[in-house]
Scaffold this active site. Structure first.
Site, PDB file in Angstrom:
ATOM      1  N   LYS A  22      48.084  -2.383   2.146  1.00  0.00           N
ATOM      2  CA  LYS A  22      48.633  -3.466   1.307  1.00  0.00           C
ATOM      3  C   LYS A  22      50.028  -3.847   1.818  1.00  0.00           C
ATOM      4  O   LYS A  22      50.346  -5.020   1.975  1.00  0.00           O
ATOM      5  CB  LYS A  22      48.721  -3.010  -0.127  1.00  0.00           C
ATOM      6  CG  LYS A  22      49.642  -3.832  -1.017  1.00  0.00           C
ATOM      7  CD  LYS A  22      49.696  -3.347  -2.442  1.00  0.00           C
ATOM      8  CE  LYS A  22      50.680  -2.241  -2.656  1.00  0.00           C
ATOM      9  NZ  LYS A  22      52.085  -2.673  -2.825  1.00  0.00           N
ATOM     10  N   ASN A  23      50.850  -2.828   2.100  1.00  0.00           N
ATOM     11  CA  ASN A  23      52.250  -3.100   2.459  1.00  0.00           C
ATOM     12  C   ASN A  23      52.431  -3.575   3.892  1.00  0.00           C
ATOM     13  O   ASN A  23      53.543  -3.883   4.307  1.00  0.00           O
ATOM     14  CB  ASN A  23      53.120  -1.873   2.160  1.00  0.00           C
ATOM     15  CG  ASN A  23      53.255  -1.651   0.659  1.00  0.00           C
ATOM     16  OD1 ASN A  23      52.876  -2.521  -0.137  1.00  0.00           O
ATOM     17  ND2 ASN A  23      53.750  -0.495   0.277  1.00  0.00           N
ATOM     18  N   ARG A  92      57.103  -8.586  -6.629  1.00  0.00           N
ATOM     19  CA  ARG A  92      58.381  -8.820  -5.952  1.00  0.00           C
ATOM     20  C   ARG A  92      58.222  -9.036  -4.450  1.00  0.00           C
ATOM     21  O   ARG A  92      59.084  -9.620  -3.811  1.00  0.00           O
ATOM     22  CB  ARG A  92      59.397  -7.730  -6.167  1.00  0.00           C
ATOM     23  CG  ARG A  92      59.084  -6.554  -6.903  1.00  0.00           C
ATOM     24  CD  ARG A  92      60.155  -5.530  -6.854  1.00  0.00           C
ATOM     25  NE  ARG A  92      61.454  -6.016  -6.441  1.00  0.00           N
ATOM     26  CZ  ARG A  92      61.861  -6.051  -5.183  1.00  0.00           C
ATOM     27  NH1 ARG A  92      61.038  -5.680  -4.239  1.00  0.00           N
ATOM     28  NH2 ARG A  92      63.072  -6.482  -4.887  1.00  0.00           N
ATOM     29  N   CYS A 116      61.858  -3.949 -11.664  1.00  0.00           N
ATOM     30  CA  CYS A 116      60.505  -3.525 -12.036  1.00  0.00           C
ATOM     31  C   CYS A 116      60.623  -2.112 -12.612  1.00  0.00           C
ATOM     32  O   CYS A 116      61.713  -1.567 -12.762  1.00  0.00           O
ATOM     33  CB  CYS A 116      59.583  -3.564 -10.826  1.00  0.00           C
ATOM     34  SG  CYS A 116      59.959  -2.283  -9.637  1.00  0.00           S
ATOM     35  N   ARG A 121      65.821  -2.989  -7.853  1.00  0.00           N
ATOM     36  CA  ARG A 121      65.233  -3.681  -6.685  1.00  0.00           C
ATOM     37  C   ARG A 121      66.104  -4.881  -6.245  1.00  0.00           C
ATOM     38  O   ARG A 121      65.668  -6.023  -6.239  1.00  0.00           O
ATOM     39  CB  ARG A 121      63.808  -4.127  -6.980  1.00  0.00           C
ATOM     40  CG  ARG A 121      62.894  -3.096  -7.590  1.00  0.00           C
ATOM     41  CD  ARG A 121      62.565  -1.922  -6.676  1.00  0.00           C
ATOM     42  NE  ARG A 121      61.787  -2.244  -5.520  1.00  0.00           N
ATOM     43  CZ  ARG A 121      60.454  -2.300  -5.490  1.00  0.00           C
ATOM     44  NH1 ARG A 121      59.786  -2.114  -6.582  1.00  0.00           N
ATOM     45  NH2 ARG A 121      59.811  -2.564  -4.376  1.00  0.00           N
ATOM     46  N   ASP A 305      56.272   6.517  -2.090  1.00  0.00           N
ATOM     47  CA  ASP A 305      55.022   5.998  -2.652  1.00  0.00           C
ATOM     48  C   ASP A 305      53.976   7.079  -2.881  1.00  0.00           C
ATOM     49  O   ASP A 305      52.928   6.788  -3.461  1.00  0.00           O
ATOM     50  CB  ASP A 305      54.422   4.922  -1.729  1.00  0.00           C
ATOM     51  CG  ASP A 305      55.231   3.650  -1.786  1.00  0.00           C
ATOM     52  OD1 ASP A 305      54.982   2.740  -0.987  1.00  0.00           O
ATOM     53  OD2 ASP A 305      56.143   3.576  -2.630  1.00  0.00           O
ATOM     54  N   ARG A 397      46.314  -3.353  -8.523  1.00  0.00           N
ATOM     55  CA  ARG A 397      47.275  -4.070  -7.688  1.00  0.00           C
ATOM     56  C   ARG A 397      47.281  -3.516  -6.276  1.00  0.00           C
ATOM     57  O   ARG A 397      47.547  -4.232  -5.318  1.00  0.00           O
ATOM     58  CB  ARG A 397      48.683  -3.950  -8.277  1.00  0.00           C
ATOM     59  CG  ARG A 397      48.899  -4.740  -9.535  1.00  0.00           C
ATOM     60  CD  ARG A 397      50.352  -4.781  -9.894  1.00  0.00           C
ATOM     61  NE  ARG A 397      51.170  -5.194  -8.744  1.00  0.00           N
ATOM     62  CZ  ARG A 397      52.486  -5.355  -8.817  1.00  0.00           C
ATOM     63  NH1 ARG A 397      53.135  -5.138  -9.933  1.00  0.00           N
ATOM     64  NH2 ARG A 397      53.166  -5.740  -7.749  1.00  0.00           N
TER      65      ARG A 397
HETATM   66  C1  EPZ Z   1      58.667  -1.342   0.250  1.00  0.00           C
HETATM   67  O1  EPZ Z   1      59.430  -1.868  -0.825  1.00  0.00           O
HETATM   68  C2  EPZ Z   1      57.281  -1.102  -0.322  1.00  0.00           C
HETATM   69  N1  EPZ Z   1      56.698  -2.373  -0.767  1.00  0.00           N
HETATM   70  C3  EPZ Z   1      57.379  -0.130  -1.496  1.00  0.00           C
HETATM   71  O2  EPZ Z   1      56.048   0.140  -1.947  1.00  0.00           O
HETATM   72  C4  EPZ Z   1      57.998   1.182  -0.988  1.00  0.00           C
HETATM   73  O3  EPZ Z   1      58.160   2.074  -2.072  1.00  0.00           O
HETATM   74  C5  EPZ Z   1      59.365   0.893  -0.347  1.00  0.00           C
HETATM   75  O4  EPZ Z   1      59.223  -0.088   0.706  1.00  0.00           O
HETATM   76  C6  EPZ Z   1      59.997   2.145   0.264  1.00  0.00           C
HETATM   77  O5  EPZ Z   1      59.133   2.689   1.208  1.00  0.00           O
HETATM   78  C7  EPZ Z   1      56.190  -3.220   0.158  1.00  0.00           C
HETATM   79  O6  EPZ Z   1      56.213  -2.963   1.343  1.00  0.00           O
HETATM   80  C8  EPZ Z   1      55.585  -4.495  -0.367  1.00  0.00           C
HETATM   81  P1  EPZ Z   1      63.120  -0.960   0.364  1.00  0.00           P
HETATM   82  P2  EPZ Z   1      60.906  -2.495  -0.530  1.00  0.00           P
HETATM   83  O7  EPZ Z   1      63.743  -2.284   0.591  1.00  0.00           O
HETATM   84  O8  EPZ Z   1      60.898  -3.195   0.751  1.00  0.00           O
HETATM   85  C9  EPZ Z   1      67.255  -0.641  -1.896  1.00  0.00           C
HETATM   86  C10 EPZ Z   1      54.297   0.326  -3.509  1.00  0.00           C
HETATM   87  O9  EPZ Z   1      54.098   1.130  -4.438  1.00  0.00           O
HETATM   88  N2  EPZ Z   1      67.475  -2.047  -1.489  1.00  0.00           N
HETATM   89  O10 EPZ Z   1      62.850  -0.054   1.520  1.00  0.00           O
HETATM   90  O11 EPZ Z   1      61.336  -3.243  -1.744  1.00  0.00           O
HETATM   91  C11 EPZ Z   1      66.146  -0.537  -2.940  1.00  0.00           C
HETATM   92  O12 EPZ Z   1      66.658  -0.781  -4.233  1.00  0.00           O
HETATM   93  C12 EPZ Z   1      55.688  -0.266  -3.287  1.00  0.00           C
HETATM   94  O13 EPZ Z   1      53.407  -0.061  -2.693  1.00  0.00           O
HETATM   95  C13 EPZ Z   1      68.712  -2.624  -1.734  1.00  0.00           C
HETATM   96  O14 EPZ Z   1      69.619  -2.005  -2.281  1.00  0.00           O
HETATM   97  O15 EPZ Z   1      61.756  -1.151  -0.434  1.00  0.00           O
HETATM   98  C14 EPZ Z   1      65.671   0.876  -2.785  1.00  0.00           C
HETATM   99  O16 EPZ Z   1      66.515   1.743  -3.515  1.00  0.00           O
HETATM  100  C15 EPZ Z   1      56.676   0.212  -4.353  1.00  0.00           C
HETATM  101  N3  EPZ Z   1      68.907  -3.924  -1.371  1.00  0.00           N
HETATM  102  C16 EPZ Z   1      65.839   1.138  -1.288  1.00  0.00           C
HETATM  103  O17 EPZ Z   1      66.734   0.119  -0.800  1.00  0.00           O
HETATM  104  C17 EPZ Z   1      67.921  -4.659  -0.747  1.00  0.00           C
HETATM  105  O18 EPZ Z   1      68.153  -5.842  -0.414  1.00  0.00           O
HETATM  106  C18 EPZ Z   1      64.550   1.055  -0.491  1.00  0.00           C
HETATM  107  O19 EPZ Z   1      63.987  -0.205  -0.739  1.00  0.00           O
HETATM  108  C19 EPZ Z   1      66.674  -4.047  -0.522  1.00  0.00           C
HETATM  109  C20 EPZ Z   1      66.468  -2.731  -0.892  1.00  0.00           C
END
Ligand code: EPZ
Length: 418
Positions: A22-23, A92, A116, A121, A305, A397
């Protein structure tokens, strides 16, 4: 709404076909906006989040032709550069269209996704990347307005932390920015490397994907391509826990152990056997389960995850397990629900101390987010008696036919409408 009725205590035995990730599918669908030529993606998982992304693409004017797990996306007549709140609020990851829209059309208006169940996020790293490439960004009325009327110029983009989504935004956008871009502190996840492979098939010049430093020679328009989406390591890890928690044996066809190394090490330390087969990965557990400590980290560390799923396993292990969540600030929504099944868990800030119990007992539980909900299903498979998991739309989802796949391996699960 639908719920699952699960009667636990049965060993799982059989084969599970692992779907496309999915991701990986979500950013690659967004990448179709970068080109006026068709992009064909194969091995697409049939999950609600993918359907939501395809709904958004239709809103932009992208024509999608779906045949089973294959979709061909034609963005040649896409004109609408707005992603409205009522679609973005459903998922998102729709934010991933922001970069491609600015890069292709010189403008975009995308609703802020909001938080969420697992955290605030924020999207600041995405906006930092677009600003570095020359886009003018302003937030107004809950929307991100991005303008780049004269196009984008390659730049050095330093990410404060290896954000998966921000790396993907930077990578996609840089392919159409004139000149060289460098992404520093990029995420190492296989889904990032898979997106880069898809973009390269479209004609992009990228090196270093899968490392912390990615170089892109951008500016040329991208062409038609066909790309096969990599298998879903989170789905595979979830079914590995299903085999372990029921003391069963599952072959996960299509799974790649090399994408699950931290998870494999943790499961083996807990007393689970895993070994690669020519079709994928075998997972079995016939001895005692042992409580072990884990800390979630960016890839290749233990994936956030799979934290909830691993916690479900630890609830029936002998001894204690300390589980620390370092990626998201509130990813313990599954804890109160697991405790309803008899688990012994105490929360201390970003850590959860799990003390193994001899038996879980069935109860009514509530799903709250995708991975929390599947951890309840896993615990229910091991619990004595009947468990009802409510709000299973969270499951749909991100998991294709989860209950059907488990029933085929011997689980006693029925899906009923409320
Ligand atoms: C991706 O989310 C995945 N989603 C998430 O999977 C996964 O948990 C996550 O990566 C971490 O591996 C998709 O790929 C669609 P991040 P993403 O940006 O990109 C902070 C699932 O269950 N951050 O790596 O949103 C954020 O708050 C989902 O399939 C900022 O501060 O994750 C978090 O604490 C849930 N500012 C950390 O970085 C930003 O602009 C990691 O987030 C972006 C992120």
């Amino acid at each position: 709404m639908e719920r699952l009725i699960i009667r636990g205590g049965r060993r799982l035995e059989g084969t599970v076909q692992i779907c496309g990730a999915k991701n990986a599918a979500l950013p690659q669908i967004a990448a179709a906006l970068l080109s006026a030529e068709p992009l064909t993606l194969t091995n697409l998982p049939d999950v609600v989040d993918v359907r939501t992304m395809l709904t958004l693409m239709a809103h932009h004017g992208v024509v999608a032709e779906t045949r089973g797990a294959t979709v061909t996306l034609d963005a040649s007549k896409a004109t609408n550069a707005e992603a409205p709140y009522d679609i973005v609020r459903r998922m998102r990851a729709t934010l991933l269209v922001l970069g491609p829209l600015v890069a292709r059309f010189g403008r975009a208006r995308v609703s802020l996704p909001g938080g969420c169940a697992i955290g605030a996020r924020p999207v600041d790293f995405h906006l930092k990347a677009l600003t570095a490439l020359g886009a003018a960004i302003e937030i107004e009325g809950g929307y991100i307005n991005a303008q780049a009327p004269d196009g984008l110029t390659g730049a050095r983009i330093v990410l404060p932390s290896p954000s998966v989504g921000a790396t993907e935004t930077a990578l996609m956008t840089a392919t159409l920015a004139r000149g060289e871009s460098e992404i520093v502190n990029a995420a190492l996840d296989p889904e990032v490397a898979d997106l880069a492979a898809c973009l390269a098939a479209m004609g992009a010049q990228i090196e270093g994907a899968g490392t912390h430093r990615i170089l892109i020679q951008g500016g040329k328009s991208l062409g038609a391509a066909r790309h096969d989406i990599l298998p879903d390591r989170v789905e595979a890890g979830t079914y590995a826990v299903a085999a372990a928690i029921t003391g069963g044996r599952l072959e996960l066809t299509g799974a790649r152990l090399e994408h699950l190394s931290a998870v494999g090490e943790a499961l083996e330390a807990a007393g689970v056997q895993l070994w690669p087969t020519d079709r994928g990965l075998m997972v079995a557990r016939d001895g005692a389960l042992k409580g072990i400590d884990i800390v979630t980290e960016p890839y290749p560390g233990f994936p956030t995850d799979l934290q909830a799923q691993f916690m479900a396993l630890m609830t029936i292990a002998s001894g204690a397990a300390m589980i620390r969540e370092t990626v998201f600030e509130s990813r313990f929504m599954h804890v109160p629900e697991l405790k309803r099944l008899g688990a012994n868990i105490s929360l201390q800030g970003t850590s959860a101390l799990v003390r193994g119990v001899a038996k879980l007992r069935g109860a009514q539980v509530m799903a709250t987010d995708l991975r929390a909900s599947v951890s309840l299903v896993l615990a229910a498979l091991a619990a004595e008696g009947e468990t009802v998991v409510n709000r299973v739309y969270h499951l749909d989802r991100g998991y294709e036919a989860l209950d059907r796949k488990l029933v085929r391996c011997g689980a006693d699960i029925s899906r009923v409408a409320d």
